[in-house]
Enzyme design. Sequence first.
Site, PDB file in Angstrom:
ATOM      1  CG  HIS A   1      -1.627  -1.309   1.634  1.00 40.26           C
ATOM      2  ND1 HIS A   1      -2.146  -1.210   2.647  1.00 40.26           N
ATOM      3  CD2 HIS A   1      -3.043  -1.705   0.204  1.00 40.26           C
ATOM      4  CE1 HIS A   1      -2.878  -2.627   2.138  1.00 40.26           C
ATOM      5  NE2 HIS A   1      -3.521  -2.799   1.013  1.00 40.26           N
TER       6      HIS A   1
ATOM      7  CE  LYS B   1     -18.531  -9.936  -0.884  1.00 37.14           C
ATOM      8  NZ  LYS B   1     -19.056  -9.086  -2.210  1.00 37.14           N
TER       9      LYS B   1
ATOM     10  NE  ARG C   1      -1.941  -7.671  -3.913  1.00 34.78           N
ATOM     11  CZ  ARG C   1      -3.067  -7.854  -2.501  1.00 34.78           C
ATOM     12  NH1 ARG C   1      -2.869  -8.283  -1.777  1.00 34.78           N
ATOM     13  NH2 ARG C   1      -4.319  -8.139  -3.444  1.00 34.78           N
TER      14      ARG C   1
ATOM     15  CB  SER D   1      -4.253  -6.467   4.635  1.00 31.67           C
ATOM     16  OG  SER D   1      -3.372  -5.332   4.592  1.00 31.67           O
TER      17      SER D   1
END
Length: 166
Positions: A16, A40, A91, A129
């Site tokens: 990031h 979700k 990515r 992450s």
Amino acid sequence: MHVVYPGSFDPLTNGHLDVIQRASRLFDKVTVAVLENPSKRGNYLFTAEERLQIIREATAHLKNVEAATFSGLLVDFVKKVGAQAIVKGLRAVSDYEYELQMAHLNRQLLPGLETLFILSATRYSFVSSTMVKEIARYGGDVSKLVPPATLRALKAKFGERGPMGG
Ligand code: PNS
């Protein structure tokens, strides 16, 4: 041009940060937009305020970068701050379908809104992450994958465990 770089940033990774740094060189102003509530995809590890503080600390040296949290639709946030485009990092091909869908829908919601993609640096193209959290949770070393601000926040969450988890 003023751009918005949106995401969950739970937590900020070097991938990031690389996108933010490169965007800050290309555009006049970059607003990092931290999504407050997940849709979700389950709960976040860090609160919106924690994720924001990490980003502020890691980007303090970049004078044209600011960060804020948002909830609701991204296009409403883009309108509110008066930005002209969204920037996202890509990515691998696996990111593309999801990003393509969002870019098209966002442009339908706010005609004229462009989404611009910055290709991840090769060395960070495997960093996410989700993986960072998993490695850190079990005491693995993520110091090469995240900036110091994130590393400190992860240690505060999971404690100072060695590589063997002891
Ligand atoms: O880091 P992420 O999880 O890939 O970021 C996803 C994000 C925050 C960009 C996306 O979930 C989003 O924009 N959410 C806000 C709600 C919204 O506008 N949804 C419609 C998008 S088409």
